[in-house]
Design a protein around this motif. Structure first.
Motif, PDB file in Angstrom:
ATOM      1  N   ASP A 191      22.361  34.962  28.670  1.00 44.15           N
ATOM      2  CA  ASP A 191      23.482  35.522  27.926  1.00 44.15           C
ATOM      3  C   ASP A 191      24.769  34.787  28.319  1.00 44.15           C
ATOM      4  O   ASP A 191      25.286  34.945  29.415  1.00 44.15           O
ATOM      5  CB  ASP A 191      23.611  37.015  28.258  1.00 44.15           C
ATOM      6  N   GLU A 192      25.288  34.012  27.394  1.00 47.30           N
ATOM      7  CA  GLU A 192      26.426  33.163  27.744  1.00 47.30           C
ATOM      8  C   GLU A 192      27.694  33.975  28.007  1.00 47.30           C
ATOM      9  O   GLU A 192      28.521  33.605  28.828  1.00 47.30           O
ATOM     10  CB  GLU A 192      26.676  32.132  26.633  1.00 47.30           C
ATOM     11  N   GLU A 193      27.835  35.079  27.284  1.00 45.19           N
ATOM     12  CA  GLU A 193      29.011  35.933  27.496  1.00 45.19           C
ATOM     13  C   GLU A 193      29.067  36.407  28.937  1.00 45.19           C
ATOM     14  O   GLU A 193      30.090  36.322  29.614  1.00 45.19           O
ATOM     15  CB  GLU A 193      28.940  37.150  26.552  1.00 45.19           C
ATOM     16  N   GLU A 194      27.906  36.844  29.404  1.00 44.49           N
ATOM     17  CA  GLU A 194      27.754  37.323  30.779  1.00 44.49           C
ATOM     18  C   GLU A 194      28.173  36.233  31.768  1.00 44.49           C
ATOM     19  O   GLU A 194      28.932  36.475  32.706  1.00 44.49           O
ATOM     20  CB  GLU A 194      26.277  37.707  31.007  1.00 44.49           C
ATOM     21  N   VAL A 195      27.664  35.029  31.505  1.00 37.46           N
ATOM     22  CA  VAL A 195      27.967  33.905  32.392  1.00 37.46           C
ATOM     23  C   VAL A 195      29.462  33.646  32.403  1.00 37.46           C
ATOM     24  O   VAL A 195      30.076  33.446  33.454  1.00 37.46           O
ATOM     25  CB  VAL A 195      27.208  32.632  31.937  1.00 37.46           C
ATOM     26  N   ARG A 196      30.071  33.662  31.245  1.00 37.73           N
ATOM     27  CA  ARG A 196      31.494  33.330  31.167  1.00 37.73           C
ATOM     28  C   ARG A 196      32.354  34.346  31.910  1.00 37.73           C
ATOM     29  O   ARG A 196      33.377  34.003  32.477  1.00 37.73           O
ATOM     30  CB  ARG A 196      31.921  33.232  29.695  1.00 37.73           C
ATOM     31  N   ARG A 197      31.898  35.574  31.913  1.00 40.48           N
ATOM     32  CA  ARG A 197      32.694  36.619  32.553  1.00 40.48           C
ATOM     33  C   ARG A 197      32.597  36.568  34.082  1.00 40.48           C
ATOM     34  O   ARG A 197      33.498  36.953  34.795  1.00 40.48           O
ATOM     35  CB  ARG A 197      32.274  38.006  32.051  1.00 40.48           C
ATOM     36  N   SER A 198      31.471  36.071  34.567  1.00 41.92           N
ATOM     37  CA  SER A 198      31.282  36.052  36.028  1.00 41.92           C
ATOM     38  C   SER A 198      31.807  34.747  36.602  1.00 41.92           C
ATOM     39  O   SER A 198      31.890  33.740  35.889  1.00 41.92           O
ATOM     40  CB  SER A 198      29.796  36.194  36.342  1.00 41.92           C
ATOM     41  N   PRO A 199      32.164  34.750  37.892  1.00 39.42           N
ATOM     42  CA  PRO A 199      32.659  33.512  38.497  1.00 39.42           C
ATOM     43  C   PRO A 199      31.517  32.514  38.686  1.00 39.42           C
ATOM     44  O   PRO A 199      30.354  32.893  38.780  1.00 39.42           O
ATOM     45  CB  PRO A 199      33.216  33.959  39.853  1.00 39.42           C
ATOM     46  N   PHE A 200      31.896  31.222  38.781  1.00 38.58           N
ATOM     47  CA  PHE A 200      30.883  30.176  38.987  1.00 38.58           C
ATOM     48  C   PHE A 200      30.239  30.355  40.353  1.00 38.58           C
ATOM     49  O   PHE A 200      29.036  30.171  40.523  1.00 38.58           O
ATOM     50  CB  PHE A 200      31.546  28.795  38.881  1.00 38.58           C
ATOM     51  N   TRP A 201      31.061  30.683  41.317  1.00 40.34           N
ATOM     52  CA  TRP A 201      30.565  30.836  42.686  1.00 40.34           C
ATOM     53  C   TRP A 201      31.033  32.172  43.244  1.00 40.34           C
ATOM     54  O   TRP A 201      32.225  32.448  43.241  1.00 40.34           O
ATOM     55  CB  TRP A 201      31.080  29.689  43.563  1.00 40.34           C
ATOM     56  N   ASP A 202      30.109  32.974  43.739  1.00 41.26           N
ATOM     57  CA  ASP A 202      30.440  34.295  44.273  1.00 41.26           C
ATOM     58  C   ASP A 202      30.078  34.322  45.752  1.00 41.26           C
ATOM     59  O   ASP A 202      28.906  34.359  46.109  1.00 41.26           O
ATOM     60  CB  ASP A 202      29.638  35.345  43.484  1.00 41.26           C
ATOM     61  N   TRP A 203      31.111  34.267  46.602  1.00 41.78           N
ATOM     62  CA  TRP A 203      30.854  34.188  48.054  1.00 41.78           C
ATOM     63  C   TRP A 203      30.090  35.409  48.564  1.00 41.78           C
ATOM     64  O   TRP A 203      29.210  35.285  49.411  1.00 41.78           O
ATOM     65  CB  TRP A 203      32.161  34.041  48.831  1.00 41.78           C
ATOM     66  N   ASP A 204      30.472  36.581  48.049  1.00 44.83           N
ATOM     67  CA  ASP A 204      29.818  37.808  48.531  1.00 44.83           C
ATOM     68  C   ASP A 204      28.320  37.753  48.286  1.00 44.83           C
ATOM     69  O   ASP A 204      27.510  38.050  49.162  1.00 44.83           O
ATOM     70  CB  ASP A 204      30.404  39.041  47.824  1.00 44.83           C
ATOM     71  N   PHE A 205      27.979  37.313  47.078  1.00 48.69           N
ATOM     72  CA  PHE A 205      26.559  37.231  46.750  1.00 48.69           C
ATOM     73  C   PHE A 205      25.872  36.166  47.601  1.00 48.69           C
ATOM     74  O   PHE A 205      24.736  36.347  48.069  1.00 48.69           O
ATOM     75  CB  PHE A 205      26.366  36.926  45.257  1.00 48.69           C
TER      76      PHE A 205
END
Lengths: 275, 283, 240
Positions: free
Chosen positions: C18-32
């Protein structure tokens, strides 16, 4: 043909009564590598205690003779007898029949060899090099082997090097260890294959003096290939001149070196002595 | 084993599936050819840069080589498949959008870059093996860098690097089998895996698969050995390819080409630097 | 340890994300990234390293056995051993894994992985040993003949110790190669590092962090080892 005496430390060239069984005998020996015939119809005998030097230009097959005696090369024709016993093949009904491996091994333990390139085992200390075969081949006790090794090291002038590794020794020292290693087997026949050719000129005499001493104090039969004509003259009873796989001329060193009969020998000697 | 009792039946299945198997084989060959081509370009480029006397060329090349060799082929593949497309998802206006979804292309890139980095080491090592006298002679003749590379140095290094490159190409062929996990890439392994379903005794067909891969590897090896013979002949060492092939077919595949492969690997490593696939004397 | 094989072997189509989902989330998530790291690292220790270490030891021993067999066996048998080794060396480890997995269905997939990796790399290592044995100068063999040493002692005391010296760096390099090949284990469903990384990322649709961590772990382990082996190689070369 001059023959040596059985006595230890005999004067080179001293004639004596004819020896019973020759300790080395070549009968119609032929050796070829592929199509290249190196030795053909070679016949000669070496008596017990005799010291024979083979001279001749390189490629004349001298080293091959030593390697045949040590079974490092396969004999392609004829017979070699050690003390009357066939080394590689018997003659049976006119055919060459290979001798058993076991028999060959048994004969081989009576032969020692010192190589041009020393061939010490680099992964063993000097002492381990010397005691390896006496313990595991001749079945001597470790204690005896070590005692003998120390006395041999003394003899070759390296008593303090027992625990060194070969790589830490100079070429001359390595060759002296190699001599001690060969002597530790108490060989009846000692083959010396250009033992000084890989050495620096200034250490050649050290090595040759040790071999002179061995010649003087033991009765070991020696077959020598060398370019050191002075040494050949000093220690040998007989000199054989080779060329093209044939014996050109043989005789006592005094005669060969001062008054050779063959033109080929004269040329060779003037080339090596006159350089 | 059941396989031997039911042999005729499996034979029939294989024949029925032969079209799909051939299609898969063709994909595998394409992966190997295109991947090999890219790997070669990467190897020569990075290899020349890594052998350069200038730090600013050498250091980036080294970093790229270590990076692409150091991370596993599979990781590289997943990275290209899942992480790279995100850049286009976030920026829908970027060009070449279709290309990042082309899994075959991504497979070629992963294979080419990974094995190319290994190859770069072989190229660099063989350049250093060309005798220094040759380099000095080109300097003495005031040859330009492209000139001496193209005419003098590279032809000599070429003969030296070919055995390692040949090796790597076989590695690449074998590595291409992992492409079967990718969607839309139905290579030979993927088709073999499908074959398990109708036959049930899949391992008999896996064995056929092994044999086919082996034959492919043999063909690659023989081809590369012919190239090597030609390169050596051009340097005045060894007979020409024609001479080898014509009267007595003797020298091209000296008994056991597989052994020969590893032989050459040692040869290439002999220079002291780069055994083919494993990162030998790096740096 | 064994996943559903078809599931492991077929990766989701990336274009289905889902591209929308991808666009909304950061490229890199340190917490994760920090959250996922322990699982990936444990898989690294428990599977990847385990397979590499045991597989390498197996390959080192078996490789030596193959090399010696090829040298001492009578010609037809030696020829057979050599071509079987060539066959194993020139075919993909992926197909070998699948082949053995289905041929020995009752066996644990991890065990199969270790054996296949061990045998495959043994065929490489046997070539290293062969080259090592051939690099022992002929004079050494001749000296053992001149001293009438037995074949067994010649091998054990003279040839192998010297051959091993020159082979250690190459063996190490093959161990690193094997290490980087371990993700192939995913085709038989072994939960090695990359598989675990994928599983960790899949439920939250995040792939950047997990695959980057996996890649960095490979780099972090293989690069220093390679440098070390290279140093060792140079030292051995000078010492001889």
């Amino acid at each position: 043909m001059p023959t040596p005496t059985d006595a230890a430390g005999s004067e080179p060239g001293a004639a004596a009564s004819s020896a019973p069984t020759p300790v080395i005998e070549f009968v119609d020996v032929e050796k070829s590598f592929g199509n290249n015939v190196v030795l053909k119809d070679l016949n000669f005998q070496v008596a017990r205690g005799e010291r024979v030097t083979l001279i001749g230009p390189s490629g004349s097959g001298k080293t091959t003779i030593l390697r045949l005696v040590m079974t490092l090369e396969e004999l392609t024709g004829g017979y070699i007898y050690i003390d009357g016993q066939p080394l590689t093949h018997h003659k049976r009904d006119g055919k060459r029949v290979p001798v058993s491996k076991k028999e060959q091994k048994r004969l081989r333990t009576r032969i020692g060899m010192v190589f041009q390139q020393f061939n010490l085992f680099p992964n063993m200390t000097v002492l381990e090099n010397i005691i390896e075969a006496p313990i595991h081949v001749l079945g001597r006790s470790k204690k005896d082997a070590i005692a003998k090794a120390h006395s041999l090291l003394e003899q070759v002038g390296l008593p303090e090097k027992a625990d060194s590794h070969p790589s830490s020794l100079s070429g001359g020292q390595q060759q002296r260890v190699a001599i001690a290693r060969a002597l530790a087997m108490d060989p009846e026949i000692l083959l010396l294959d250009e033992v000084t050719s890989a050495l620096d000129p200034e250490v050649v005499d050290d090595v040759l003096n040790i071999l002179r001493e061995v010649a003087d104090t033991t009765n070991v039969t020696m077959l020598i290939v060398t370019h050191e004509m002075g040494f050949a003259r000093d220690v040998s009873h007989k000199v054989m001149m080779f060329d093209g796989g044939h014996v050109v001329e043989e005789g006592p060193p005094d005669k060969i070196f001062t008054n050779p009969e063959q033109e080929r020998t004269r040329k060779f000697l003037s080339a090596v002595l006159g350089h | 084993m059941e396989f031997f009792e039911d042999w005729p039946q499996y034979f029939e299945v294989v024949i029925n599936w032969s079209d799909r198997l051939m299609a898969g084989l063709w994909t595998t060959i394409q992966l190997t050819l295109f991947g090999g081509l890219l790997a070669f370009v990467v190897a020569v480029t990075l290899g020349l840069l890594a052998g350069s006397p200038h730090r600013w060329m050498r250091i980036p090349a080294r970093i790229l080589i270590e990076f692409f060799r150091g991370i596993s082929l599979v990781v590289l593949l997943f990275w290209l498949m899942f992480v790279l497309p995100q850049i286009w998802m976030r920026n829908p206006d970027l060009p070449f959008r279709d290309l990042v979804y082309n899994t075959f292309l991504l497979g070629v890139i992963a294979l080419g870059v990974n094995y190319g980095a290994y190859g770069a080491e072989a190229v660099r090592a063989s350049l250093t093996t060309v005798p220094s006298g040759q380099w000095e002679a080109t300097t003495a003749l005031s040859m330009s860098w492209p000139h001496k590379m193209r005419r003098i140095i590279f032809p000599q290094a070429w003969a030296l690097m070919l055995p390692s490159l040949a090796n790597l190409w076989v590695h690449l062929l074998k590595g291409s089998a992992i492409a079967y996990i990718m969607p839309f890439v139905s290579d030979f392994t993927a088709e073999l895996n499908q074959l398990r379903r109708p036959t049930d005794i899949w391992f008999s067909h896996a064995f056929i698969g092994l044999i086919v891969y082996f034959l492919l590897a043999l063909i690659l090896t023989i081809f590369m050995q012919a190239l090597e013979a030609r390169a050596k002949h051009k340097l005045g060492r060894g007979p020409s390819l024609k001479e080898i092939l014509s009267p007595a077919p003797k020298a091209v595949v000296p008994e056991g080409s597989g052994v020969k492969i590893a032989d050459s690997e040692q040869e290439a490593a002999g220079a002291g630097s780069a055994p083919a696939k494993p990162e030998g004397g790096v740096r | 340890m064994i996943l559903n094989l078809t599931q492991a072997a077929e990766i989701d189509d990336p274009s289905m994300v889902d591209e929308e989902e991808v666009r909304r989330s950061p490229f890199w998530d340190w917490d994760f990234a920090f959250d996922a790291f322990p699982d990936i690292f444990m898989a690294f220790l428990e599977v990847t390293l385990l397979v590499t270490v045991i597989g390498s030891l197996l390959a080192a021993v078996l490789g030596l056995v193959i090399a010696i067999l090829i040298m001492v066996l009578p010609k037809p048998l030696a020829w057979l051993v050599r071509w079987v080794a060539n066959f194993i060396r020139m075919t993909p480890i992926v197909v070998q894994l699948i082949f053995v997995f289905w041929a020995f269905v009752w066996m644990d997939a991890l065990t199969i992985g270790i054996i296949v990796f061990g045998v495959h790399y043994a065929t490489y290592m046997s070539e290293v040993y062969r080259a090592g044995i051939e690099s022992v100068p002929r004079g050494q063999w001749e000296a053992t003949t001149a001293l009438s040493m037995s074949a067994g002692r010649t091998w054990r005391k003279v040839v192998i110790p010297q051959a091993l010296r020159s082979t250690v760096p190459s063996l190490g390099n093959y161990a690193i190669s094997m290490f980087k090949d371990t993700p192939f284990l995913l085709v038989i469903g072994v939960a090695e590092m990359v598989t675990v990384a994928g599983e960790r990322g899949a439920p939250v649709f995040r792939t950047t962090e997990v695959y980057t961590i996996a890649g960095l772990l490979f780099l972090a382990a293989s690069y220093p080892t390679a440098v070390l082996i290279n140093r060792l190689e140079k030292r051995l070369a000078y010492a001889h």
